[in-house]
Scaffold this motif. Structure first.
Motif, PDB file in Angstrom:
ATOM      1  N   LYS A   1       0.854  -1.174   0.000  1.00  0.00           N
ATOM      2  CA  LYS A   1       0.000   0.000   0.000  1.00  0.00           C
ATOM      3  C   LYS A   1       0.893   1.228   0.000  1.00  0.00           C
ATOM      4  CE  LYS A   1      -4.260   1.238   2.182  1.00  0.00           C
ATOM      5  NZ  LYS A   1      -5.142   1.040   3.305  1.00  0.00           N
ATOM      6  N   SER A   2       0.604   2.160  -0.878  1.00  0.00           N
ATOM      7  CA  SER A   2       1.423   3.370  -0.908  1.00  0.00           C
ATOM      8  C   SER A   2       0.674   4.498  -0.222  1.00  0.00           C
ATOM      9  CB  SER A   2       1.749   3.756  -2.349  1.00  0.00           C
ATOM     10  OG  SER A   2       0.572   4.041  -3.060  1.00  0.00           O
ATOM     11  N   TYR A   3       1.424   5.320   0.470  1.00  0.00           N
ATOM     12  CA  TYR A   3       0.858   6.440   1.193  1.00  0.00           C
ATOM     13  C   TYR A   3       1.372   7.728   0.574  1.00  0.00           C
ATOM     14  CZ  TYR A   3      -0.150   2.797   4.577  1.00  0.00           C
ATOM     15  OH  TYR A   3      -0.597   1.648   5.179  1.00  0.00           O
ATOM     16  N   ASP A   4       0.587   8.779   0.661  1.00  0.00           N
ATOM     17  CA  ASP A   4       0.951  10.069   0.104  1.00  0.00           C
ATOM     18  C   ASP A   4       2.168  10.623   0.848  1.00  0.00           C
ATOM     19  OD1 ASP A   4       1.131  12.614  -0.914  1.00  0.00           O
ATOM     20  OD2 ASP A   4      -1.012  13.027  -0.763  1.00  0.00           O
ATOM     21  N   SER A   5       3.250  10.846   0.115  1.00  0.00           N
ATOM     22  CA  SER A   5       4.494  11.278   0.756  1.00  0.00           C
ATOM     23  C   SER A   5       4.386  12.678   1.348  1.00  0.00           C
ATOM     24  CB  SER A   5       5.651  11.209  -0.238  1.00  0.00           C
ATOM     25  OG  SER A   5       5.401  12.064  -1.332  1.00  0.00           O
ATOM     26  N   ASN A   6       3.574  13.542   0.754  1.00  0.00           N
ATOM     27  CA  ASN A   6       3.398  14.888   1.309  1.00  0.00           C
ATOM     28  C   ASN A   6       2.697  14.841   2.667  1.00  0.00           C
ATOM     29  OD1 ASN A   6       4.585  16.151  -0.925  1.00  0.00           O
ATOM     30  ND2 ASN A   6       2.651  16.108  -2.029  1.00  0.00           N
ATOM     31  N   ILE A   7       1.713  13.981   2.778  1.00  0.00           N
ATOM     32  CA  ILE A   7       0.995  13.837   4.046  1.00  0.00           C
ATOM     33  C   ILE A   7       1.911  13.200   5.089  1.00  0.00           C
ATOM     34  CG2 ILE A   7      -0.985  12.776   5.189  1.00  0.00           C
ATOM     35  CD1 ILE A   7      -2.491  12.991   2.543  1.00  0.00           C
ATOM     36  N   LEU A   8       2.700  12.213   4.682  1.00  0.00           N
ATOM     37  CA  LEU A   8       3.656  11.599   5.605  1.00  0.00           C
ATOM     38  C   LEU A   8       4.644  12.639   6.124  1.00  0.00           C
ATOM     39  CD1 LEU A   8       4.561   8.176   3.955  1.00  0.00           C
ATOM     40  CD2 LEU A   8       3.124   8.585   5.933  1.00  0.00           C
ATOM     41  N   GLU A   9       5.101  13.516   5.242  1.00  0.00           N
ATOM     42  CA  GLU A   9       6.043  14.563   5.654  1.00  0.00           C
ATOM     43  C   GLU A   9       5.386  15.524   6.646  1.00  0.00           C
ATOM     44  OE1 GLU A   9       9.609  16.499   5.933  1.00  0.00           O
ATOM     45  OE2 GLU A   9       9.207  14.633   4.854  1.00  0.00           O
ATOM     46  N   ALA A  10       4.122  15.883   6.396  1.00  0.00           N
ATOM     47  CA  ALA A  10       3.411  16.786   7.308  1.00  0.00           C
ATOM     48  C   ALA A  10       3.230  16.140   8.684  1.00  0.00           C
ATOM     49  CB  ALA A  10       2.057  17.162   6.708  1.00  0.00           C
ATOM     50  N   LEU A  11       2.887  14.862   8.707  1.00  0.00           N
ATOM     51  CA  LEU A  11       2.726  14.161   9.980  1.00  0.00           C
ATOM     52  C   LEU A  11       4.070  13.996  10.689  1.00  0.00           C
ATOM     53  CD1 LEU A  11       0.123  11.450   8.941  1.00  0.00           C
ATOM     54  CD2 LEU A  11      -0.273  13.453  10.371  1.00  0.00           C
TER      55      LEU A  11
ATOM     56  N   LYS B   1       6.845  14.506  15.150  1.00  0.00           N
ATOM     57  CA  LYS B   1       8.272  14.263  15.434  1.00  0.00           C
ATOM     58  C   LYS B   1       8.578  12.784  15.681  1.00  0.00           C
ATOM     59  CE  LYS B   1       9.188  18.733  15.741  1.00  0.00           C
ATOM     60  NZ  LYS B   1       9.025  19.427  14.518  1.00  0.00           N
ATOM     61  N   VAL B   2       7.957  11.930  14.872  1.00  0.00           N
ATOM     62  CA  VAL B   2       8.242  10.495  14.914  1.00  0.00           C
ATOM     63  C   VAL B   2       8.651  10.063  13.504  1.00  0.00           C
ATOM     64  CG1 VAL B   2       6.718   9.982  16.856  1.00  0.00           C
ATOM     65  CG2 VAL B   2       5.813   9.899  14.555  1.00  0.00           C
ATOM     66  N   SER B   3       9.234   8.883  13.387  1.00  0.00           N
ATOM     67  CA  SER B   3       9.739   8.430  12.091  1.00  0.00           C
ATOM     68  C   SER B   3       8.585   8.142  11.127  1.00  0.00           C
ATOM     69  CB  SER B   3      10.586   7.166  12.265  1.00  0.00           C
ATOM     70  OG  SER B   3       9.780   6.072  12.620  1.00  0.00           O
ATOM     71  N   LYS B   4       8.903   8.233   9.857  1.00  0.00           N
ATOM     72  CA  LYS B   4       7.896   7.948   8.835  1.00  0.00           C
ATOM     73  C   LYS B   4       7.511   6.474   8.853  1.00  0.00           C
ATOM     74  CE  LYS B   4       9.310  11.777   5.986  1.00  0.00           C
ATOM     75  NZ  LYS B   4       9.922  12.212   4.741  1.00  0.00           N
ATOM     76  N   TYR B   5       8.451   5.612   9.222  1.00  0.00           N
ATOM     77  CA  TYR B   5       8.149   4.187   9.362  1.00  0.00           C
ATOM     78  C   TYR B   5       7.087   3.979  10.443  1.00  0.00           C
ATOM     79  CZ  TYR B   5       8.816  -0.752  10.392  1.00  0.00           C
ATOM     80  OH  TYR B   5       8.605  -2.080  10.609  1.00  0.00           O
ATOM     81  N   TYR B   6       7.232   4.666  11.563  1.00  0.00           N
ATOM     82  CA  TYR B   6       6.258   4.573  12.649  1.00  0.00           C
ATOM     83  C   TYR B   6       4.899   5.119  12.206  1.00  0.00           C
ATOM     84  CZ  TYR B   6       4.116   5.174  17.243  1.00  0.00           C
ATOM     85  OH  TYR B   6       3.262   5.116  18.313  1.00  0.00           O
ATOM     86  N   ILE B   7       4.912   6.203  11.436  1.00  0.00           N
ATOM     87  CA  ILE B   7       3.665   6.778  10.931  1.00  0.00           C
ATOM     88  C   ILE B   7       2.956   5.782  10.020  1.00  0.00           C
ATOM     89  CG2 ILE B   7       2.691   8.596   9.469  1.00  0.00           C
ATOM     90  CD1 ILE B   7       4.939  10.434  10.559  1.00  0.00           C
ATOM     91  N   ARG B   8       3.723   5.124   9.132  1.00  0.00           N
ATOM     92  CA  ARG B   8       3.113   4.120   8.250  1.00  0.00           C
ATOM     93  C   ARG B   8       2.547   2.953   9.055  1.00  0.00           C
ATOM     94  NH1 ARG B   8       7.509   5.639   4.895  1.00  0.00           N
ATOM     95  NH2 ARG B   8       8.791   3.974   5.740  1.00  0.00           N
TER      96      ARG B   8
END
Length: 71
Positions: free
Chosen positions: A10-20, A25-32
């Protein structure tokens, strides 16, 4: 010949991941992981809720731009 194993990721929107990433202040891996549902807790629930809200707003913005350009 063996059975081909392909996993659909599943792909996630990279712009939204960057905003989150900037907001929480957590890793993008954790956000996913939070969005995927493999992490439980209050913070992951908030991250998932924010992702859904941002994704919906982004989708609506794109739809409105498409409608304006087709007029």
């Amino acid at each position: 010949m063996g059975k081909s194993k392909t996993k659909i990721y599943k792909s996630y929107d990279s712009n939204i991941l960057e905003a989150l990433f900037l907001k929480y202040k957590v890793s993008k891996y954790y956000i996913r992981q939070c969005i995927n549902g493999s992490v439980q807790g209050i913070k992951p629930d908030n991250i998932k809720k924010d992702y859904v809200i941002m994704e919906r707003a982004n989708r609506n913005l794109v739809e409105n731009l498409i409608k304006k350009t087709l007029e």
